[in-house]
Design a protein around this motif. Sequence first.
Motif, PDB file in Angstrom:
ATOM      1  N   LYS A  10       0.852  -0.984  -0.019  1.00 34.33           N
ATOM      2  CA  LYS A  10      -0.017   0.082   0.073  1.00 34.33           C
ATOM      3  C   LYS A  10       0.820   1.347   0.139  1.00 34.33           C
ATOM      4  CE  LYS A  10      -3.636   2.182   2.446  1.00 34.33           C
ATOM      5  NZ  LYS A  10      -4.534   2.067   3.871  1.00 34.33           N
ATOM      6  N   TYR A  11       2.034   1.282   0.665  1.00 34.31           N
ATOM      7  CA  TYR A  11       2.774   2.466   0.737  1.00 34.31           C
ATOM      8  C   TYR A  11       3.440   2.696  -0.467  1.00 34.31           C
ATOM      9  CZ  TYR A  11       7.214   4.989   1.325  1.00 34.31           C
ATOM     10  OH  TYR A  11       8.099   5.839   1.227  1.00 34.31           O
ATOM     11  N   PHE A  12       4.034   1.537  -1.191  1.00 32.72           N
ATOM     12  CA  PHE A  12       4.667   1.658  -2.383  1.00 32.72           C
ATOM     13  C   PHE A  12       3.586   2.358  -3.589  1.00 32.72           C
ATOM     14  CE2 PHE A  12       8.222  -0.431  -0.456  1.00 32.72           C
ATOM     15  CZ  PHE A  12       9.191   0.446  -0.846  1.00 32.72           C
ATOM     16  N   VAL A  13       2.477   1.677  -3.489  1.00 35.78           N
ATOM     17  CA  VAL A  13       1.411   1.948  -4.607  1.00 35.78           C
ATOM     18  C   VAL A  13       1.093   3.591  -4.319  1.00 35.78           C
ATOM     19  CG1 VAL A  13      -0.977   1.662  -4.977  1.00 35.78           C
ATOM     20  CG2 VAL A  13       0.349  -0.393  -4.873  1.00 35.78           C
ATOM     21  N   GLY A  14       1.075   3.770  -3.120  1.00 32.82           N
ATOM     22  CA  GLY A  14       0.755   5.366  -2.750  1.00 32.82           C
ATOM     23  C   GLY A  14       1.929   6.094  -3.399  1.00 32.82           C
ATOM     24  N   LYS A  15       3.148   5.699  -3.254  1.00 32.18           N
ATOM     25  CA  LYS A  15       4.164   6.564  -3.666  1.00 32.18           C
ATOM     26  C   LYS A  15       4.377   6.613  -5.109  1.00 32.18           C
ATOM     27  CE  LYS A  15       5.585   8.411   0.297  1.00 32.18           C
ATOM     28  NZ  LYS A  15       5.754  10.028   0.344  1.00 32.18           N
ATOM     29  N   LEU A  16       4.261   5.353  -5.856  1.00 37.37           N
ATOM     30  CA  LEU A  16       4.594   5.067  -7.024  1.00 37.37           C
ATOM     31  C   LEU A  16       3.538   5.495  -8.287  1.00 37.37           C
ATOM     32  CD1 LEU A  16       7.143   2.317  -6.609  1.00 37.37           C
ATOM     33  CD2 LEU A  16       7.691   4.835  -6.518  1.00 37.37           C
ATOM     34  N   VAL A  39       6.214   1.023 -20.557  1.00 37.35           N
ATOM     35  CA  VAL A  39       6.909   1.679 -19.630  1.00 37.35           C
ATOM     36  C   VAL A  39       6.184   1.028 -18.170  1.00 37.35           C
ATOM     37  CG1 VAL A  39       7.809   3.603 -18.421  1.00 37.35           C
ATOM     38  CG2 VAL A  39       7.888   3.597 -21.076  1.00 37.35           C
ATOM     39  N   LEU A  40       6.796   0.457 -17.459  1.00 33.02           N
ATOM     40  CA  LEU A  40       6.084  -0.036 -16.087  1.00 33.02           C
ATOM     41  C   LEU A  40       7.036  -0.302 -15.024  1.00 33.02           C
ATOM     42  CD1 LEU A  40       4.871  -3.916 -16.450  1.00 33.02           C
ATOM     43  CD2 LEU A  40       6.103  -2.518 -18.555  1.00 33.02           C
ATOM     44  N   ILE A  41       6.100  -0.341 -13.912  1.00 31.68           N
ATOM     45  CA  ILE A  41       6.752  -0.690 -12.760  1.00 31.68           C
ATOM     46  C   ILE A  41       6.089  -2.190 -12.182  1.00 31.68           C
ATOM     47  CG2 ILE A  41       7.277  -0.371 -10.181  1.00 31.68           C
ATOM     48  CD1 ILE A  41       7.785   2.719 -11.181  1.00 31.68           C
ATOM     49  N   ILE A  42       6.721  -3.034 -11.661  1.00 33.23           N
ATOM     50  CA  ILE A  42       5.949  -4.227 -10.977  1.00 33.23           C
ATOM     51  C   ILE A  42       6.374  -4.479  -9.374  1.00 33.23           C
ATOM     52  CG2 ILE A  42       5.585  -6.584 -11.185  1.00 33.23           C
ATOM     53  CD1 ILE A  42       5.832  -6.513 -13.966  1.00 33.23           C
ATOM     54  N   LEU A  43       5.436  -4.049  -8.648  1.00 30.72           N
ATOM     55  CA  LEU A  43       5.941  -4.683  -7.141  1.00 30.72           C
ATOM     56  C   LEU A  43       6.023  -6.144  -7.327  1.00 30.72           C
ATOM     57  CD1 LEU A  43       3.398  -2.538  -5.478  1.00 30.72           C
ATOM     58  CD2 LEU A  43       5.832  -1.999  -6.047  1.00 30.72           C
ATOM     59  N   SER A  44       7.140  -6.784  -7.709  1.00 29.12           N
ATOM     60  CA  SER A  44       7.056  -8.210  -8.010  1.00 29.12           C
ATOM     61  C   SER A  44       7.103  -9.460  -7.057  1.00 29.12           C
ATOM     62  CB  SER A  44       8.225  -8.285  -8.815  1.00 29.12           C
ATOM     63  OG  SER A  44       9.601  -8.245  -8.388  1.00 29.12           O
ATOM     64  N   THR A  45       8.071  -9.005  -5.865  1.00 30.87           N
ATOM     65  CA  THR A  45       8.136 -10.153  -5.021  1.00 30.87           C
ATOM     66  C   THR A  45       8.181  -9.433  -3.526  1.00 30.87           C
ATOM     67  OG1 THR A  45       9.347 -11.640  -6.748  1.00 30.87           O
ATOM     68  CG2 THR A  45       9.583 -12.255  -4.445  1.00 30.87           C
ATOM     69  N   THR A  91      13.399   9.308  -5.637  1.00 31.20           N
ATOM     70  CA  THR A  91      13.076  10.842  -5.042  1.00 31.20           C
ATOM     71  C   THR A  91      11.723  10.507  -4.381  1.00 31.20           C
ATOM     72  OG1 THR A  91      14.121  11.801  -6.868  1.00 31.20           O
ATOM     73  CG2 THR A  91      12.277  13.053  -5.907  1.00 31.20           C
ATOM     74  N   ARG A  92      10.649   9.731  -4.752  1.00 26.63           N
ATOM     75  CA  ARG A  92       9.585   9.444  -3.983  1.00 26.63           C
ATOM     76  C   ARG A  92       9.634   8.574  -2.803  1.00 26.63           C
ATOM     77  NH1 ARG A  92       4.663   9.124  -7.916  1.00 26.63           N
ATOM     78  NH2 ARG A  92       5.152  10.728  -9.865  1.00 26.63           N
ATOM     79  N   LYS A  95      11.600   8.513   2.771  1.00 30.87           N
ATOM     80  CA  LYS A  95      11.316   7.687   3.859  1.00 30.87           C
ATOM     81  C   LYS A  95      10.139   6.762   3.967  1.00 30.87           C
ATOM     82  CE  LYS A  95      10.182   8.985   8.672  1.00 30.87           C
ATOM     83  NZ  LYS A  95       9.432   9.919   9.661  1.00 30.87           N
ATOM     84  N   ILE A  96      10.341   5.596   4.254  1.00 34.79           N
ATOM     85  CA  ILE A  96       9.411   4.663   4.232  1.00 34.79           C
ATOM     86  C   ILE A  96       8.657   4.581   5.457  1.00 34.79           C
ATOM     87  CG2 ILE A  96       9.003   1.957   4.000  1.00 34.79           C
ATOM     88  CD1 ILE A  96      11.508   2.057   2.307  1.00 34.79           C
ATOM     89  N   GLU A  97       7.328   4.715   5.233  1.00 33.60           N
ATOM     90  CA  GLU A  97       6.491   4.629   6.317  1.00 33.60           C
ATOM     91  C   GLU A  97       5.438   3.810   6.225  1.00 33.60           C
ATOM     92  OE1 GLU A  97       4.963   8.594   6.482  1.00 33.60           O
ATOM     93  OE2 GLU A  97       6.623   9.217   7.919  1.00 33.60           O
ATOM     94  N   VAL A  98       5.089   2.690   6.921  1.00 30.36           N
ATOM     95  CA  VAL A  98       4.167   1.577   6.879  1.00 30.36           C
ATOM     96  C   VAL A  98       3.046   1.703   8.006  1.00 30.36           C
ATOM     97  CG1 VAL A  98       3.958  -1.007   6.682  1.00 30.36           C
ATOM     98  CG2 VAL A  98       6.168   0.085   5.851  1.00 30.36           C
TER      99      VAL A  98
END
Length: 135
Positions: A10-16, A39-45, A91-92, A95-98
């Motif tokens: 959810k954090y990475f989806v929100g940021k990317l 052109v794509l990004i996959i949250l793969s594993t 850049t995005r 600081k990771i917040e979960v």
Amino acid sequence: MENPDKFIRKYFVGKLSGMVVNGKNVVLYDTHSPNNEKVLIILSTQTGSNDWVSKCSVDKNRTILIDIITRYEGDTGGRLLLDDIIEEVLTRVKKIEVENFVVTDYTLTFPQEIITSTNTETIFRKILQYDINLK
């Protein structure tokens, strides 16, 4: 909460999500791509472990791979757009917040670069590995 995995995604989806780099929309997918986006990004594993610090305290160690892909028709293209997308990701994600967890620290490594050429296309990929420690 016991399992932070969905909150990390959810954090990475929100940021990317909604990223535009060099005038190109960068589409974000969870796990796999249903089509041949250029052109794509996959949250793969995602992998993880729990380390019991004491009877009452557990550290949660999680890894997520961010697979960044650019495709070009034929044997053209290069890594410039790929590198610019990585720069935007970095850049995005400063600081990771979960949600529901405390991130104690994280590391970022660039374990792989994959270049594939076929008769019809050239694919450039780089994978970012985030190792996240949470409580």
